[in-house]
Design a protein around this motif. Structure first.
Motif, PDB file in Angstrom:
ATOM      1  N   GLU A 174     121.767  63.123  37.510  1.00  0.00           N
ATOM      2  CA  GLU A 174     120.435  62.774  38.019  1.00  0.00           C
ATOM      3  C   GLU A 174     119.979  61.426  37.471  1.00  0.00           C
ATOM      4  OE1 GLU A 174     118.921  64.199  40.328  1.00  0.00           O
ATOM      5  OE2 GLU A 174     119.783  66.214  40.449  1.00  0.00           O
ATOM      6  N   ALA A 175     120.288  61.145  36.201  1.00  0.00           N
ATOM      7  CA  ALA A 175     119.874  59.882  35.592  1.00  0.00           C
ATOM      8  C   ALA A 175     120.566  58.696  36.253  1.00  0.00           C
ATOM      9  CB  ALA A 175     120.162  59.905  34.094  1.00  0.00           C
ATOM     10  N   LEU A 176     121.854  58.837  36.533  1.00  0.00           N
ATOM     11  CA  LEU A 176     122.575  57.755  37.201  1.00  0.00           C
ATOM     12  C   LEU A 176     122.059  57.549  38.624  1.00  0.00           C
ATOM     13  CD1 LEU A 176     126.219  58.397  35.948  1.00  0.00           C
ATOM     14  CD2 LEU A 176     124.691  56.515  35.303  1.00  0.00           C
ATOM     15  N   ALA A 177     121.718  58.638  39.301  1.00  0.00           N
ATOM     16  CA  ALA A 177     121.147  58.527  40.643  1.00  0.00           C
ATOM     17  C   ALA A 177     119.809  57.795  40.585  1.00  0.00           C
ATOM     18  CB  ALA A 177     120.976  59.911  41.260  1.00  0.00           C
ATOM     19  N   GLN A 178     119.032  58.090  39.545  1.00  0.00           N
ATOM     20  CA  GLN A 178     117.751  57.409  39.367  1.00  0.00           C
ATOM     21  C   GLN A 178     117.969  55.914  39.159  1.00  0.00           C
ATOM     22  OE1 GLN A 178     115.986  57.675  35.526  1.00  0.00           O
ATOM     23  NE2 GLN A 178     113.888  57.729  36.304  1.00  0.00           N
ATOM     24  N   ALA A 179     118.924  55.562  38.317  1.00  0.00           N
ATOM     25  CA  ALA A 179     119.198  54.148  38.039  1.00  0.00           C
ATOM     26  C   ALA A 179     119.619  53.423  39.315  1.00  0.00           C
ATOM     27  CB  ALA A 179     120.282  54.030  36.978  1.00  0.00           C
ATOM     28  N   GLN A 180     120.432  54.067  40.131  1.00  0.00           N
ATOM     29  CA  GLN A 180     120.869  53.460  41.383  1.00  0.00           C
ATOM     30  C   GLN A 180     119.701  53.266  42.337  1.00  0.00           C
ATOM     31  OE1 GLN A 180     123.895  56.230  42.588  1.00  0.00           O
ATOM     32  NE2 GLN A 180     125.508  55.237  41.396  1.00  0.00           N
ATOM     33  N   ALA A 181     118.804  54.252  42.367  1.00  0.00           N
ATOM     34  CA  ALA A 181     117.632  54.153  43.241  1.00  0.00           C
ATOM     35  C   ALA A 181     116.729  53.000  42.813  1.00  0.00           C
ATOM     36  CB  ALA A 181     116.860  55.469  43.231  1.00  0.00           C
ATOM     37  N   VAL A 182     116.533  52.879  41.503  1.00  0.00           N
ATOM     38  CA  VAL A 182     115.692  51.798  40.987  1.00  0.00           C
ATOM     39  C   VAL A 182     116.287  50.446  41.350  1.00  0.00           C
ATOM     40  CG1 VAL A 182     114.946  50.649  38.863  1.00  0.00           C
ATOM     41  CG2 VAL A 182     114.636  53.113  39.121  1.00  0.00           C
ATOM     42  N   ALA A 183     117.597  50.301  41.156  1.00  0.00           N
ATOM     43  CA  ALA A 183     118.249  49.029  41.476  1.00  0.00           C
ATOM     44  C   ALA A 183     118.157  48.698  42.960  1.00  0.00           C
ATOM     45  CB  ALA A 183     119.706  49.073  41.029  1.00  0.00           C
ATOM     46  N   ALA A 184     118.262  49.740  43.799  1.00  0.00           N
ATOM     47  CA  ALA A 184     118.213  49.522  45.245  1.00  0.00           C
ATOM     48  C   ALA A 184     116.819  49.141  45.725  1.00  0.00           C
ATOM     49  CB  ALA A 184     118.689  50.776  45.973  1.00  0.00           C
ATOM     50  N   GLU A 185     115.801  49.645  45.056  1.00  0.00           N
ATOM     51  CA  GLU A 185     114.421  49.449  45.508  1.00  0.00           C
ATOM     52  C   GLU A 185     113.746  48.230  44.888  1.00  0.00           C
ATOM     53  OE1 GLU A 185     112.539  53.113  44.544  1.00  0.00           O
ATOM     54  OE2 GLU A 185     113.768  54.292  45.918  1.00  0.00           O
ATOM     55  N   HIS A 186     114.334  47.667  43.825  1.00  0.00           N
ATOM     56  CA  HIS A 186     113.686  46.563  43.110  1.00  0.00           C
ATOM     57  C   HIS A 186     114.686  45.419  42.941  1.00  0.00           C
ATOM     58  CE1 HIS A 186     110.249  49.175  42.220  1.00  0.00           C
ATOM     59  NE2 HIS A 186     111.150  50.117  42.013  1.00  0.00           N
ATOM     60  N   ASP A 187     114.617  44.480  43.876  1.00  0.00           N
ATOM     61  CA  ASP A 187     115.614  43.414  43.923  1.00  0.00           C
ATOM     62  C   ASP A 187     115.610  42.539  42.679  1.00  0.00           C
ATOM     63  OD1 ASP A 187     116.370  44.293  46.409  1.00  0.00           O
ATOM     64  OD2 ASP A 187     115.156  42.827  47.509  1.00  0.00           O
ATOM     65  N   ALA A 188     114.425  42.199  42.174  1.00  0.00           N
ATOM     66  CA  ALA A 188     114.359  41.319  41.011  1.00  0.00           C
ATOM     67  C   ALA A 188     114.974  41.985  39.785  1.00  0.00           C
ATOM     68  CB  ALA A 188     112.908  40.933  40.731  1.00  0.00           C
ATOM     69  N   LEU A 189     114.721  43.280  39.637  1.00  0.00           N
ATOM     70  CA  LEU A 189     115.291  44.017  38.525  1.00  0.00           C
ATOM     71  C   LEU A 189     116.800  44.113  38.659  1.00  0.00           C
ATOM     72  CD1 LEU A 189     114.455  45.603  35.980  1.00  0.00           C
ATOM     73  CD2 LEU A 189     114.328  47.642  37.410  1.00  0.00           C
ATOM     74  N   ALA A 190     117.267  44.380  39.870  1.00  0.00           N
ATOM     75  CA  ALA A 190     118.704  44.432  40.121  1.00  0.00           C
ATOM     76  C   ALA A 190     119.346  43.080  39.838  1.00  0.00           C
ATOM     77  CB  ALA A 190     118.976  44.852  41.555  1.00  0.00           C
ATOM     78  N   GLY A 191     118.602  42.011  40.112  1.00  0.00           N
ATOM     79  CA  GLY A 191     119.114  40.680  39.843  1.00  0.00           C
ATOM     80  C   GLY A 191     119.385  40.450  38.377  1.00  0.00           C
ATOM     81  N   LEU A 192     118.542  41.019  37.517  1.00  0.00           N
ATOM     82  CA  LEU A 192     118.778  40.902  36.075  1.00  0.00           C
ATOM     83  C   LEU A 192     120.054  41.633  35.685  1.00  0.00           C
ATOM     84  CD1 LEU A 192     115.239  41.484  34.515  1.00  0.00           C
ATOM     85  CD2 LEU A 192     116.439  39.317  34.799  1.00  0.00           C
ATOM     86  N   LEU A 193     120.261  42.773  36.307  1.00  0.00           N
ATOM     87  CA  LEU A 193     121.416  43.599  35.957  1.00  0.00           C
ATOM     88  C   LEU A 193     122.725  42.929  36.325  1.00  0.00           C
ATOM     89  CD1 LEU A 193     122.300  46.334  34.804  1.00  0.00           C
ATOM     90  CD2 LEU A 193     122.155  47.261  37.113  1.00  0.00           C
ATOM     91  N   VAL A 194     122.749  42.246  37.458  1.00  0.00           N
ATOM     92  CA  VAL A 194     124.008  41.650  37.923  1.00  0.00           C
ATOM     93  C   VAL A 194     124.083  40.162  37.635  1.00  0.00           C
ATOM     94  CG1 VAL A 194     124.194  43.345  39.760  1.00  0.00           C
ATOM     95  CG2 VAL A 194     123.099  41.166  40.245  1.00  0.00           C
ATOM     96  N   LYS A 195     123.101  39.626  36.950  1.00  0.00           N
ATOM     97  CA  LYS A 195     123.058  38.181  36.667  1.00  0.00           C
ATOM     98  C   LYS A 195     124.328  37.735  35.951  1.00  0.00           C
ATOM     99  CE  LYS A 195     120.206  34.653  34.409  1.00  0.00           C
ATOM    100  NZ  LYS A 195     118.982  34.438  33.578  1.00  0.00           N
TER     101      LYS A 195
END
Length: 224
Positions: A174-195
């Protein structure tokens, strides 16, 4: 630099990824406070209840520090936190512990995995933000507390270990699913993760997350 230029620098908008990271983490700390306070009511003895109450208070302090940092950046803390409320509500609705031990495992395993995720993101931000994230993600003493209580319970009844091991696997899913959802819904945050990261580095990150989870399950005396 003139007084006017200093004022303009002070109100320069913070990068959206930083705002999203701090808002998400502040929201996480609010939910952690509420959950630990609720878990405390299930504690079998008063000393354990008091220990969880102290941990809950520390989570609340972390939230206030994050909200203050958002304010220093010229952001409204409530607005920064609001986009993440539904995600955390969904996660906690799907992972309601049935007893004291499940609550301990959830706080230890779920919060540990989340903290690892936040630390991974923080590697791509400025030093001040990174230091704050690392401070609020530091262990509050819950690790040793949970390990002691869960190991004792498993030693007293091995059947408890099998049940909690299944619970731990459900939590990490469930936690990993949550993390994936957050990354999918928040582009700027996802950008930090893959920077600056390629696919191999992202794969290595998820390997680190799952390895740390397995290590925590072992520390609890449970099968990963």
């Amino acid at each position: 630099m003139t007084d006017l230029s200093v004022q303009r620098a002070a109100v320069s908008p913070a990068p959206s990824g930083i705002v999203e990271l701090l808002g998400m983490l502040a929201c996480a700390e609010l939910f952690a406070f509420e959950r630990l306070a609720a878990d405390a009511t299930m504690a079998p003895v008063l000393a354990d209840r008091a220990a969880l109450a102290r941990m809950a208070a520390a989570e609340c302090d972390h939230m206030e520090r994050l909200r203050a940092r958002l304010g220093d950046l010229g952001c409204d803390a409530d607005q920064a936190m609001a986009p993440f409320v539904a995600t955390f509500e969904a996660f906690h609705a799907l992972t309601v512990p049935s007893d004291w031990l499940e609550g301990l495992v959830k706080a230890y395993v779920g919060d540990g995995l989340a903290a690892d995720f936040y630390r991974e993101i923080a590697a791509s931000v400025d030093a001040d933000t990174r230091d704050l994230v690392l401070e609020v993600c530091a262990d509050l003493g819950h690790a040793a507390f949970a390990e002691d209580r869960v190991r004792a319970a498993v030693a007293a009844d091995p059947r408890v270990g099998a049940r909690l091991a299944l619970w731990g696997r459900r939590l990490v899913g469930e936690a990993l699913a949550q993390a994936q959802a957050v990354a999918a819904e928040h582009d700027a945050l996802a950008g930090l993760l893959v920077k600056g990261a390629d696919l191999a580095e992202l794969s290595a990150m998820f390997t680190r997350l799952t390895t740390a989870h397995a290590r925590r399950m072992t520390a609890l005396g449970l099968a990963g």
